[in-house]
Write a protein that holds these residues in place. Structure first.
Motif, PDB file in Angstrom:
ATOM      1  N   ALA A  41       0.755   6.119  -5.516  1.00  0.00           N
ATOM      2  CA  ALA A  41      -0.064   7.285  -5.860  1.00  0.00           C
ATOM      3  C   ALA A  41      -0.654   7.140  -7.253  1.00  0.00           C
ATOM      4  N   LEU A  42       0.141   6.587  -8.170  1.00  0.00           N
ATOM      5  CA  LEU A  42      -0.344   6.334  -9.523  1.00  0.00           C
ATOM      6  C   LEU A  42      -1.529   5.384  -9.490  1.00  0.00           C
ATOM      7  N   HIS A  43      -1.398   4.334  -8.715  1.00  0.00           N
ATOM      8  CA  HIS A  43      -2.454   3.334  -8.576  1.00  0.00           C
ATOM      9  C   HIS A  43      -3.739   3.972  -8.051  1.00  0.00           C
ATOM     10  N   ALA A  44      -3.587   4.854  -7.064  1.00  0.00           N
ATOM     11  CA  ALA A  44      -4.758   5.449  -6.424  1.00  0.00           C
ATOM     12  C   ALA A  44      -5.419   6.523  -7.281  1.00  0.00           C
ATOM     13  N   SER A  45      -4.637   7.189  -8.162  1.00  0.00           N
ATOM     14  CA  SER A  45      -5.136   8.390  -8.848  1.00  0.00           C
ATOM     15  C   SER A  45      -5.612   8.148 -10.272  1.00  0.00           C
ATOM     16  N   LEU A  46      -4.997   7.209 -10.983  1.00  0.00           N
ATOM     17  CA  LEU A  46      -5.309   7.035 -12.395  1.00  0.00           C
ATOM     18  C   LEU A  46      -6.172   5.807 -12.635  1.00  0.00           C
ATOM     19  N   LYS A  47      -6.930   5.836 -13.708  1.00  0.00           N
ATOM     20  CA  LYS A  47      -7.857   4.749 -14.034  1.00  0.00           C
ATOM     21  C   LYS A  47      -7.312   3.831 -15.116  1.00  0.00           C
ATOM     22  N   ILE A  48      -6.053   4.008 -15.498  1.00  0.00           N
ATOM     23  CA  ILE A  48      -5.471   3.192 -16.557  1.00  0.00           C
ATOM     24  C   ILE A  48      -5.109   1.814 -16.003  1.00  0.00           C
ATOM     25  N   PRO A  49      -5.590   0.730 -16.609  1.00  0.00           N
ATOM     26  CA  PRO A  49      -5.192  -0.599 -16.135  1.00  0.00           C
ATOM     27  C   PRO A  49      -3.711  -0.835 -16.386  1.00  0.00           C
ATOM     28  N   ILE A  50      -3.074  -1.566 -15.470  1.00  0.00           N
ATOM     29  CA  ILE A  50      -1.633  -1.796 -15.535  1.00  0.00           C
ATOM     30  C   ILE A  50      -1.353  -3.287 -15.448  1.00  0.00           C
ATOM     31  N   LEU A  51      -0.491  -3.782 -16.327  1.00  0.00           N
ATOM     32  CA  LEU A  51       0.057  -5.128 -16.220  1.00  0.00           C
ATOM     33  C   LEU A  51       1.483  -4.986 -15.712  1.00  0.00           C
ATOM     34  N   LEU A  52       1.753  -5.562 -14.560  1.00  0.00           N
ATOM     35  CA  LEU A  52       3.054  -5.452 -13.915  1.00  0.00           C
ATOM     36  C   LEU A  52       3.733  -6.812 -13.870  1.00  0.00           C
ATOM     37  N   VAL A  53       4.926  -6.909 -14.426  1.00  0.00           N
ATOM     38  CA  VAL A  53       5.740  -8.113 -14.321  1.00  0.00           C
ATOM     39  C   VAL A  53       6.715  -7.920 -13.166  1.00  0.00           C
ATOM     40  N   THR A  54       6.750  -8.864 -12.242  1.00  0.00           N
ATOM     41  CA  THR A  54       7.661  -8.772 -11.109  1.00  0.00           C
ATOM     42  C   THR A  54       7.937 -10.163 -10.535  1.00  0.00           C
ATOM     43  N   HIS A  55       9.098 -10.290  -9.892  1.00  0.00           N
ATOM     44  CA  HIS A  55       9.390 -11.502  -9.129  1.00  0.00           C
ATOM     45  C   HIS A  55       9.550 -11.161  -7.656  1.00  0.00           C
ATOM     46  N   ASP A  56       9.175  -9.922  -7.292  1.00  0.00           N
ATOM     47  CA  ASP A  56       9.325  -9.419  -5.928  1.00  0.00           C
ATOM     48  C   ASP A  56       7.960  -9.420  -5.243  1.00  0.00           C
ATOM     49  N   LEU A  57       7.799 -10.268  -4.239  1.00  0.00           N
ATOM     50  CA  LEU A  57       6.508 -10.386  -3.567  1.00  0.00           C
ATOM     51  C   LEU A  57       6.127  -9.100  -2.848  1.00  0.00           C
ATOM     52  N   ASP A  58       7.109  -8.358  -2.349  1.00  0.00           N
ATOM     53  CA  ASP A  58       6.825  -7.093  -1.675  1.00  0.00           C
ATOM     54  C   ASP A  58       6.136  -6.117  -2.623  1.00  0.00           C
ATOM     55  N   GLU A  59       6.587  -6.073  -3.878  1.00  0.00           N
ATOM     56  CA  GLU A  59       5.947  -5.193  -4.865  1.00  0.00           C
ATOM     57  C   GLU A  59       4.512  -5.646  -5.126  1.00  0.00           C
ATOM     58  N   VAL A  60       4.310  -6.940  -5.198  1.00  0.00           N
ATOM     59  CA  VAL A  60       2.958  -7.474  -5.414  1.00  0.00           C
ATOM     60  C   VAL A  60       2.045  -7.039  -4.277  1.00  0.00           C
ATOM     61  N   GLU A  61       2.509  -7.205  -3.040  1.00  0.00           N
ATOM     62  CA  GLU A  61       1.680  -6.882  -1.879  1.00  0.00           C
ATOM     63  C   GLU A  61       1.374  -5.399  -1.796  1.00  0.00           C
ATOM     64  N   ARG A  62       2.300  -4.564  -2.191  1.00  0.00           N
ATOM     65  CA  ARG A  62       2.091  -3.121  -2.093  1.00  0.00           C
ATOM     66  C   ARG A  62       1.250  -2.554  -3.232  1.00  0.00           C
ATOM     67  N   LEU A  63       1.306  -3.194  -4.403  1.00  0.00           N
ATOM     68  CA  LEU A  63       0.720  -2.559  -5.581  1.00  0.00           C
ATOM     69  C   LEU A  63      -0.441  -3.316  -6.219  1.00  0.00           C
ATOM     70  N   ALA A  64      -0.428  -4.636  -6.181  1.00  0.00           N
ATOM     71  CA  ALA A  64      -1.348  -5.399  -7.028  1.00  0.00           C
ATOM     72  C   ALA A  64      -2.753  -5.512  -6.447  1.00  0.00           C
ATOM     73  N   ASP A  65      -3.720  -5.572  -7.353  1.00  0.00           N
ATOM     74  CA  ASP A  65      -5.111  -5.881  -7.016  1.00  0.00           C
ATOM     75  C   ASP A  65      -5.435  -7.316  -7.440  1.00  0.00           C
ATOM     76  N   HIS A  66      -4.921  -7.673  -8.616  1.00  0.00           N
ATOM     77  CA  HIS A  66      -5.172  -8.992  -9.208  1.00  0.00           C
ATOM     78  C   HIS A  66      -3.820  -9.662  -9.398  1.00  0.00           C
ATOM     79  N   LEU A  67      -3.766 -10.962  -9.183  1.00  0.00           N
ATOM     80  CA  LEU A  67      -2.505 -11.688  -9.272  1.00  0.00           C
ATOM     81  C   LEU A  67      -2.637 -12.875 -10.211  1.00  0.00           C
ATOM     82  N   VAL A  68      -1.623 -13.035 -11.060  1.00  0.00           N
ATOM     83  CA  VAL A  68      -1.520 -14.216 -11.912  1.00  0.00           C
ATOM     84  C   VAL A  68      -0.243 -14.950 -11.516  1.00  0.00           C
ATOM     85  N   LEU A  69      -0.384 -16.162 -10.983  1.00  0.00           N
ATOM     86  CA  LEU A  69       0.766 -16.990 -10.628  1.00  0.00           C
ATOM     87  C   LEU A  69       1.138 -17.836 -11.838  1.00  0.00           C
ATOM     88  N   LEU A  70       2.392 -17.704 -12.275  1.00  0.00           N
ATOM     89  CA  LEU A  70       2.862 -18.443 -13.445  1.00  0.00           C
ATOM     90  C   LEU A  70       3.920 -19.462 -13.036  1.00  0.00           C
TER      91      LEU A  70
END
Length: 364
Positions: A178-207
């Protein structure tokens, strides 16, 4: 410096890790930093926050936060930071913790309003509680609300769900969506969980080992057979789709994406707007001709764009639509099936996807 991007260029050592990254991220949506532990994800986030000082340049829009001879301290950077563990003030109740974020912004106004955050994160009934009377998921929602009320230009989230059990994670993820859909603030998300990436991310950086292996729109990296994501057993491509119809008799929604129409089981109350669908490579089978008398509801024309062989399996990149010009998905098939059907790159096929295999996630 580009006004519409977040520019991060760092070159230095953190312990034994040589961090050497150069990335340009959009000033909208959620950009996920993804990779194994120790690849540099949190070091990058701490550098953006000004908590670590690695040689290089960092700019958010038209604001330079770090460059040679110039370093903006953390307290002067317009950012919010949500850590793995929610660090709330134990002597303050939820309302007071949230108001601390508002006061930190320097005034009572701003783009993010108190009542909006409380409603968005489902905090109304929690306002008078003390932190010790909150669940882990509730504490994290309060921490997120406090960060938002500081009116940040950029929100940083360092594995905000990793300290929660599966039940708590499933409970809080809809609030992040809901936060993603409602707010215009850009977010940098650190995660090692692919499920979170698939549900939330628009842009992906593979490190990988302190370096950027790839960076781009989520679906583009998921659909690149040359990247490690395609070799995972849970490999898949996330598609955006719009609801264009609903069958109340069978509880099935019709969703349209680029080059395809899909049938997906959805509750009637969720059958509206846009949704995310993650199509797993292992849930896609291929046929040379249109199958008849099948229980599979999604039989989609597609073209084989490329194929990579790994042992006794083949990962095929498909373009949806008879000309292959639509969305990309992956299919994992055995080498035996590939050979028996005499499949090859450039061939038109029919991709079969069971409705129950599609992962449904609300986009807003």
């Amino acid at each position: 410096m580009m006004a519409g991007t977040i520019e991060i260029s760092l070159d230095g050592h953190i312990g034994d890790l040589h961090l050497n990254v150069d990335m340009s991220l959009p000033m909208r949506g959620i950009s996920a930093l993804f990779g194994r532990s120790g690849c540099g994800k949190t070091s990058i986030l701490r550098s953006v926050a000004g908590l670590s000082r690695i040689p290089g340049q960092i700019a958010v829009g038209n604001e330079a936060w770090q460059r040679e001879g110039h370093f903006v301290p953390t307290h002067k950077r317009s950012l919010g930071y949500v850590f793995q563990e929610a660090s709330l003030f134990a002597h303050l109740n939820v309302r007071q913790n949230l108001n601390y974020g508002h006061r930190r912004a320097g005034n009572g106004s701003g783009k993010v309003q108190f009542d909006d955050v409380v409603e968005l994160l489902g905090l109304v009934r929690l306002l008078d509680r003390s932190p010790e009377n909150l669940s882990g998921g509730e504490r994290q929602r309060v921490a997120l609300g406090r960060a938002l009320l500081s009116q940040p230009r950029l929100l940083l989230m360092d594995e905000p769900l990793s300290a929660l059990d599966r039940l708590s994670r499933d409970e809080i993820l809809p609030y992040f969506e809901a936060l993603h859909a409602s707010l215009k603030i850009p977010i940098l998300l650190v995660t090692h969980d692919l499920d979170e990436v698939e549900r939330l991310a628009d842009h992906l950086v593979l490190l990988q080992s302190g370096k950027v292996l790839a960076s781009g729109p989520l679906h583009a990296l998921q659909g690149d057979p040359s990247l490690p994501l395609a070799a995972r057993r849970d490999a898949g491509v996330t598609l955006d789709a719009a609801v264009t119809g609903y069958d109340h008799t069978y509880g099935l929604a019709t969703l349209t994406t680029n080059g395809a129409t899909l049938t997906v089981p959805l509750p009637a109350g969720a059958a509206a707007g846009r949704h995310r669908l993650t199509v797993r490579a292992g849930d896609v089978s291929l046929a040379r001709e249109v199958p008849h008398a099948t229980t599979v509801l999604n039989v989609l024309p597609a073209k084989i764009l490329s194929a990579s062989h790994s042992g006794y399996e083949v990962i095929a990149l498909l373009g949806l639509g008879s000309e292959g010009a639509g969305s990309r998905i992956l299919a994992r098939v055995t080498k035996r099936s590939w050979d028996q059907l005499q499949l090859q790159v450039g061939m038109g096929v029919h991709a079969q996807i069971k409705s129950v295999a599609l992962v449904r996630e609300a986009k807003g």
